[in-house]
Design a protein around this motif. Sequence first.
Motif, PDB file in Angstrom:
ATOM      1  N   UNK A   1       0.806  -1.221   0.000  1.00 51.54           N
ATOM      2  CA  UNK A   1       0.000   0.000   0.000  1.00 51.54           C
ATOM      3  C   UNK A   1       0.841   1.274   0.000  1.00 51.54           C
ATOM      4  N   UNK A   2       2.116   1.181   0.323  1.00 56.00           N
ATOM      5  CA  UNK A   2       2.942   2.357   0.622  1.00 56.00           C
ATOM      6  C   UNK A   2       2.855   3.480  -0.408  1.00 56.00           C
ATOM      7  N   UNK A   3       2.921   3.209  -1.738  1.00 57.66           N
ATOM      8  CA  UNK A   3       2.910   4.333  -2.691  1.00 57.66           C
ATOM      9  C   UNK A   3       1.534   4.961  -2.897  1.00 57.66           C
ATOM     10  N   UNK A   4       0.466   4.310  -2.449  1.00 53.79           N
ATOM     11  CA  UNK A   4      -0.891   4.782  -2.714  1.00 53.79           C
ATOM     12  C   UNK A   4      -1.261   5.930  -1.787  1.00 53.79           C
ATOM     13  N   UNK A   5      -2.280   6.719  -2.143  1.00 58.77           N
ATOM     14  CA  UNK A   5      -2.738   7.781  -1.231  1.00 58.77           C
ATOM     15  C   UNK A   5      -3.146   7.244   0.140  1.00 58.77           C
ATOM     16  N   UNK A   6      -3.804   6.071   0.154  1.00 56.40           N
ATOM     17  CA  UNK A   6      -4.183   5.482   1.433  1.00 56.40           C
ATOM     18  C   UNK A   6      -2.947   5.112   2.240  1.00 56.40           C
ATOM     19  N   UNK A   7      -1.953   4.520   1.581  1.00 57.73           N
ATOM     20  CA  UNK A   7      -0.724   4.150   2.273  1.00 57.73           C
ATOM     21  C   UNK A   7       0.001   5.349   2.840  1.00 57.73           C
ATOM     22  N   UNK A   8       0.018   6.453   2.083  1.00 56.39           N
ATOM     23  CA  UNK A   8       0.687   7.667   2.554  1.00 56.39           C
ATOM     24  C   UNK A   8      -0.046   8.259   3.757  1.00 56.39           C
ATOM     25  N   UNK A   9      -1.393   8.246   3.691  1.00 58.33           N
ATOM     26  CA  UNK A   9      -2.172   8.764   4.817  1.00 58.33           C
ATOM     27  C   UNK A   9      -1.903   7.942   6.076  1.00 58.33           C
ATOM     28  N   UNK A  10      -1.933   6.623   5.935  1.00 58.78           N
ATOM     29  CA  UNK A  10      -1.698   5.758   7.085  1.00 58.78           C
ATOM     30  C   UNK A  10      -0.292   5.938   7.633  1.00 58.78           C
ATOM     31  N   UNK A  11       0.689   6.094   6.747  1.00 59.34           N
ATOM     32  CA  UNK A  11       2.066   6.311   7.196  1.00 59.34           C
ATOM     33  C   UNK A  11       2.203   7.620   7.967  1.00 59.34           C
ATOM     34  N   UNK A  12       1.551   8.662   7.472  1.00 60.53           N
ATOM     35  CA  UNK A  12       1.631   9.961   8.143  1.00 60.53           C
ATOM     36  C   UNK A  12       1.092   9.882   9.573  1.00 60.53           C
ATOM     37  N   UNK A  13       0.078   9.028   9.788  1.00 60.40           N
ATOM     38  CA  UNK A  13      -0.547   8.920  11.096  1.00 60.40           C
ATOM     39  C   UNK A  13      -0.036   7.732  11.907  1.00 60.40           C
ATOM     40  N   UNK A  14       0.861   6.969  11.349  1.00 58.64           N
ATOM     41  CA  UNK A  14       1.403   5.814  12.064  1.00 58.64           C
ATOM     42  C   UNK A  14       0.410   4.669  12.193  1.00 58.64           C
TER      43      UNK A  14
END
Length: 761
Positions: free
Chosen positions: A333-346
Amino acid sequence: MKNRLLSIAGMLALVAGQAVAADLPSLKAPPEAPPVFTWNGFYAGVAAGGVWGPASVSQPGFESAKLNGSSGALAGLAGYNMQFGQFVAGVEGEMGWQNTTGSANFIDGSSGLPYNASLNSEYEMRIRGRVGYAFGNALIFAAGGLSVTGERVNLGGPGGYATVRNDLTGYNIGGGVDYAFAPNWVARVEYIRDNYNTLPYNFSGASANNLVPFNDRLVSASNNTIRASLIYNFGPGGAPGNQAQPADPNYTTKALDSLGDNFFERLVNYYKLEWGHDAAPTDPSAPPSRRADWPPAPETSPPMPFFDYSYGGTTNLGTNRTASVDSPLMVALAPSPLGKFMSDWGIQAYGWVNAGANASTSKLHDGGNFPAAYMYSPNTVSLDQAVMYVERTPDTVQKDHIDWGFRFSTIYGENYRYTTSYGVASWQLLNHNDVNGYDFPMVWGEIFIPQVAEGMLVRVGRFISLPDIEAQLAPNNYMYSHSMTYAFDNYTNNGVQASIAVTKNLFIQPGISLGSDTAVWNNGAHLPNLAQSLPGYGTNPLYPNSNYLKDPGNVPSFTLCLRYQTDTANDNIYLCGDAFNKGQWGYNNLQWFGGTYYHRFNDQWHIAFESYNLHETHVPNNQNAEALAFYAAGGTPFSPQYIPFNAPGTANCRNTVQLYCNSDTQTFLTYLNYQFSPLDNLSLRAEYFSDMTGQRTGVATNYAEWALGWQHWFSPQIEVRPEVAYYRSFQANAFNGNSNFAIAPNKNWEVVAAGDIIWHF
């Protein structure tokens, strides 16, 4: 994007070590590969074990004599292996001695007289083909072929006696594990099933002291053998050792940049990247995964199910970084918008699918393995659990800011019956007894305050009960099956749980909940009393009022645990009183007092102990006719009118006069564990379980259990766990029954060979 991906990749290299989460692999580089053991060549050895099985001596059209025999078994064996990469094929022959004896009474069809039939097995010969898969000095194999045995049948009674001997032929199937523990020396543990063809026995022509002639009989037999072998390999052998990959300078989080941009491509390529490794890709720039002054991690995972010795009710203190679970789904999921959102929030989403199978001496299809756990039904393939977590966990390594976390979990499969909380989708288990079902075993939020002592974490919601070596979630266990000690205690609590690191060695955990395994909204709820009085008995002596509490055990309950670990992490003791109150009979209102102790001998060996006492008060006496009548008529909150299946148990009290008594359960459990490679662990489980009031298992008896299991990881994401277990009840038959359908157990022992696979995502 590159920086964001590297940030996610860096977090994958950290350790999450939570007692109720899928534990993560260690960060150590794989060691240099030692010389590889080869399985090629001739071998010979000796085997010893036990054999048991059913047989029948029948006269067509009349009653059959059903026999069950058992004995020790010895054998000499020899064979030849050929190895093709990691695959091994071979042939093996053996000749063995046994003295399996069994007898049964029957009515002779010719004379109508009562007779006895007995059977003696004299020898067993097998020729088998073997195929296997080698993991360095460990080989898991399946085998099958031809079996021959000598069976002597004796008939005797008022009309005389006769003896006839024949050789029966049939086939065998089985499997096991070979382990090369020294150059050219191999130890083996295996299970073999022999099924023999039905053969006529000519009793009418037998020389015998017959006052009344016998008719011919048909004899059929089958055997089950569990044994251990010591084998010498005459081939090249080699020094057994860990066949781990050598350190790979390219196996770092940098490799995540080349997995691709497509979700499925990244998912598949990440599984490929980790295959054969015992850890996630390393990241030299990652922050430490535990505090520098904290005791070291006593174990590595793989192959163990944890890094830190298990304790519950909290994200591990001092050893957890946010978003640090090694998850192929998150990498994809990392490159997707969802993956980026989740990464930003941990935030992370991950889980696993766990499926298993078992072969059991019990035959009752629905629930025949009970009270063994978790394999509820014998001789089946099952979806044990499909689990999904969505979570954020606080960073407990740092000490400079307050952090927060949450988890929402779902589970579907056969194992839902070991998480069910009364009032939370519990109709599946309690009203329908569904084989598979769903549940939400963990729904909680938490806050970490590092300024209190060495750190305090407060969790609010539904969480796994604190004590125990084991847990409901498959990856958190040494073996596929669970001990009875775990299967019959508290599962989950609803409440507030604090965990305080007083020092780096001493943790204290006070908490408050509403009973155990019961929904918050059951508190104070009432049900109408369906049997306030009965003809011939008068007023209900158990619950005299017109209504009663839906769950009398759903009251404020208190938990207090103390955990101490030495600086070396070689010793750890964890003492708990879990969800204790007045102990009145309720839905799993179990007053749990006990603890666990771990000792590490070295990097390969450790042992885990657990013991506890459970009790409840005012449990209706199923030996008292009045109490039983009111129970059956709806005079209790757990009567079949309200909970037709899997209701809280009644008690087998000491006499028939008491209307109720206190239930009492005492357990002793140990796991001895040996890590023989970075991807392999052997576990020996021994257990004593005393349920002399029968409130937990439904049968008033003491139990003992022994089990041997192997945990092998193909990568940090995929593991298999074959095992074999023997169960014994001493005062009464406890196996091959189902109280939900009024089927009484008819066996006092049980052997289960089983295995499962866990696929993480």
